[in-house]
Design an enzyme around this catalytic site. Structure first.
Site, PDB file in Angstrom:
ATOM      1  N   THR A  23       5.917  36.588   6.029  1.00  0.00           N
ATOM      2  CA  THR A  23       7.121  36.640   5.185  1.00  0.00           C
ATOM      3  C   THR A  23       8.302  36.005   5.912  1.00  0.00           C
ATOM      4  OG1 THR A  23       6.308  38.661   4.157  1.00  0.00           O
ATOM      5  CG2 THR A  23       8.665  38.216   3.934  1.00  0.00           C
ATOM      6  N   ASN A  46      -3.612  33.804  -2.482  1.00  0.00           N
ATOM      7  CA  ASN A  46      -4.081  35.100  -1.981  1.00  0.00           C
ATOM      8  C   ASN A  46      -4.707  35.977  -3.056  1.00  0.00           C
ATOM      9  OD1 ASN A  46      -1.206  34.948  -2.677  1.00  0.00           O
ATOM     10  ND2 ASN A  46      -1.184  37.150  -2.360  1.00  0.00           N
ATOM     11  N   GLN A 104      -3.328  32.795   4.194  1.00  0.00           N
ATOM     12  CA  GLN A 104      -4.694  33.234   3.858  1.00  0.00           C
ATOM     13  C   GLN A 104      -5.774  32.300   4.401  1.00  0.00           C
ATOM     14  OE1 GLN A 104      -5.739  36.043   2.463  1.00  0.00           O
ATOM     15  NE2 GLN A 104      -3.751  36.902   1.887  1.00  0.00           N
ATOM     16  N   SER A 142       0.031  34.582   9.611  1.00  0.00           N
ATOM     17  CA  SER A 142       0.216  36.012   9.807  1.00  0.00           C
ATOM     18  C   SER A 142      -1.022  36.566  10.500  1.00  0.00           C
ATOM     19  CB  SER A 142       0.414  36.683   8.441  1.00  0.00           C
ATOM     20  OG  SER A 142       0.442  38.072   8.587  1.00  0.00           O
ATOM     21  N   HIS A 168      -2.259  39.480  10.929  1.00  0.00           N
ATOM     22  CA  HIS A 168      -3.097  40.569  10.383  1.00  0.00           C
ATOM     23  C   HIS A 168      -4.057  40.113   9.290  1.00  0.00           C
ATOM     24  CE1 HIS A 168      -0.884  41.786   6.558  1.00  0.00           C
ATOM     25  NE2 HIS A 168       0.081  41.111   7.143  1.00  0.00           N
ATOM     26  N   THR A 199      13.770  40.076  21.378  1.00  0.00           N
ATOM     27  CA  THR A 199      12.721  40.200  22.398  1.00  0.00           C
ATOM     28  C   THR A 199      11.349  40.012  21.757  1.00  0.00           C
ATOM     29  OG1 THR A 199      14.117  41.698  23.638  1.00  0.00           O
ATOM     30  CG2 THR A 199      11.767  41.740  24.168  1.00  0.00           C
ATOM     31  N   CYS A 233       0.629  42.458  -1.034  1.00  0.00           N
ATOM     32  CA  CYS A 233       1.665  43.325  -0.523  1.00  0.00           C
ATOM     33  C   CYS A 233       2.092  44.372  -1.536  1.00  0.00           C
ATOM     34  CB  CYS A 233       2.841  42.489  -0.047  1.00  0.00           C
ATOM     35  SG  CYS A 233       2.282  41.350   1.214  1.00  0.00           S
TER      36      CYS A 233
HETATM   37  C1  LIG Z   1      -0.186  34.172   1.008  1.00  0.00           C
HETATM   38  C2  LIG Z   1       0.641  35.154   1.765  1.00  0.00           C
HETATM   39  N1  LIG Z   1       1.821  34.777   2.268  1.00  0.00           N
HETATM   40  C3  LIG Z   1       2.592  35.619   2.970  1.00  0.00           C
HETATM   41  C4  LIG Z   1       2.214  36.926   3.173  1.00  0.00           C
HETATM   42  C5  LIG Z   1       3.102  37.827   3.965  1.00  0.00           C
HETATM   43  O1  LIG Z   1       2.649  37.971   5.273  1.00  0.00           O
HETATM   44  P1  LIG Z   1       3.155  39.207   6.181  1.00  0.00           P
HETATM   45  O2  LIG Z   1       2.462  40.417   5.647  1.00  0.00           O
HETATM   46  O3  LIG Z   1       2.726  38.866   7.559  1.00  0.00           O
HETATM   47  O4  LIG Z   1       4.628  39.264   6.049  1.00  0.00           O
HETATM   48  C6  LIG Z   1       0.998  37.375   2.664  1.00  0.00           C
HETATM   49  C7  LIG Z   1       0.592  38.795   2.813  1.00  0.00           C
HETATM   50  O5  LIG Z   1       0.039  39.391   1.917  1.00  0.00           O
HETATM   51  C8  LIG Z   1       0.178  36.472   1.937  1.00  0.00           C
HETATM   52  O6  LIG Z   1      -0.998  36.836   1.418  1.00  0.00           O
END
Ligand SMILES: Cc1ncc(COP(=O)(O)O)c(C=O)c1O
Length: 384
Positions: A72, A152, A180, A200, A202, A238, A329
């Site tokens: 994000t 996504n 993704q 990202s 995770h 940091t 999300c």
């Molecule tokens: C395509 C896409 N962009 C951005 C994000 C946001 O990433 P983060 O959770 O690291 O802020 C996501 C998370 O679901 C995503 O699927």
């Protein structure tokens, strides 16, 4: 009770190797990377080694990788920098983007008088490249194209090399949300001429709250978060040393075993597709997400009309299956999906559920999910 985690597009389990690398940092490296003493230098060295290893896998100079708190932030930074530092006054994007891009472009439109135009999509969800070409050809202003590599929710993919060539032809900048697809597809930036990419951790078995923004080395942009001189003035604050080390380890594992992971995930997805077709007559796949050329980690399923449809994600959860009914999300929220609406797949009378897979998904997970689906959408429930 048995459980199956099939919401890997929302987030993936952290790989044990990543946990170990991060624990080693927490246990042994206490310094602030900005401190000049030995513990500080040790922390700084870890950040820079991580940056170098990620950059090497992408084929770019290390200074092009700016660590962030995740996708994000990276998406927001790219959009804000394009407008604030590169003179962009027109953004061509899509209503099917992640909300990070939708909101960031919307805010740029409202606060900075930027024209925001949405590209059209074909009936199968794919970006209409002809429309994109005409939007670029008709543009008289400095333009940013922001299109995600892999959607996504429905897994539709964009041919980034083709979009990059179109952008270069028309002097437009290109940002792609690759959240993704990073770590799931080869990404050679020596050959792919883009301006901004986002990652990202995770989504590739790394920690939550860590990611990066790739910035093409020809660009000069400012930080979005100011205050400290970290990340070569691109991101004050940091550094999340353990998170960055975890991201680099996750990246290593993803790139080293990419083919094997892909083959496994594709076979899990195929088992799910075949099982759904066998169990649920009339099932369809939004965005043709069952096809080979879609994001192989995601399957978006539209179930036939059923009294349990509105509660599908909840009922599947009760059966031990974690999946999603909306965007990554907003999983669990009842707002539905802006992506399905934007692409014309939303139908209030039919439940759409996203199942998403990872290298840790097993046949037992898929079979549990198929049994749960058969129970939730059983014809008997219609008669009852
Ligand atoms: C395509 C896409 N962009 C951005 C994000 C946001 O990433 P983060 O959770 O690291 O802020 C996501 C998370 O679901 C995503 O699927």
């Amino acid at each position: 009770m048995m459980h199956a985690y099939l919401d890997n597009a929302a987030t993936t389990p952290v790989a044990p190797e990543v946990v170990k690398a991060m624990m080693d940092v927490y246990n042994t490296v206490h310094g602030n990377p900005s401190s000049t003493h030995a513990p500080g230098r040790k922390a700084k060295a870890l950040v820079e080694t991580s940056r170098r290893s990620i950059a090497k896998l992408l084929g770019v100079p290390p200074r092009t990788v700016c660590f962030t708190s995740g996708g994000t932030e990276a998406d927001n930074h790219a959009v804000q920098a394009a407008v604030g530092c590169l003179g962009v006054t027109r953004i061509v994007t899509s209503a099917a983007e992640h909300s990070a891009v939708i909101k960031a472009t919307q805010v740029a439109g409202e606060r900075q008088d930027v024209e925001v135009v949405h590209v059209q999509h074909h009936a199968d969800g794919a970006v209409d490249m002809g429309h994109l070409a005409s939007l670029l050809a008709s543009s008289k202003s400095k333009t940013l194209v922001s299109l995600m590599h892999a959607n996504n929710e429905v897994g539709v993919m964009v041919d980034l090399a083709r979009v990059a060539a179109m952008c270069r032809e028309h002097g437009a900048y290109l940002h792609s949300d690759t959240v993704q697809s990073m770590g799931h597809y080869p990404m050679n930036l020596e050959q792919l001429d883009v301006d901004f990419l986002t990652c990202s951790a995770h989504k590739l078995h790394g920690p939550k709250g860590t990611g990066f923004l790739y910035v093409n080395p020809t660009l000069r942009i400012d930080g979005m978060i100011v205050g400290g001189g970290q990340e070569r003035m691109l991101r004050g604050g940091t550094e999340n040393v353990a998170g960055i080390v975890g991201l680099a380890r996750a990246f290593d594992l993803a790139f080293e075993h990419m083919e094997a992971h892909e083959a496994h995930i594709r076979s899990m997805k195929a088992r799910m597709v075949e099982g759904l077709k066998a169990h649920i007559p009339g099932v369809v796949f939004n965005g043709d997400s069952h096809l080979e050329d879609r994001l192989y980690t995601v399957l978006n399923v539209k179930f036939p009309e059923h009294p349990n449809g509105g509660m599908a994600v909840f009922l599947l959860d009760l059966e031990g299956v974690a999946c999603s009914g909306g965007s990554a999300c907003s999983s669990g929220a009842t707002m539905g999906s802006h992506v399905l609406r934007a692409l014309g797949f939303h139908d209030p009378s039919q439940a759409s559920v996203r199942f998403s897979f990872s290298r840790y998904t097993t046949e037992a997970d898929i079979d549990l999910a198929l049994d749960a689906v058969a129970k939730v959408f059983a014809p008997a429930a219609v008669e009852a």
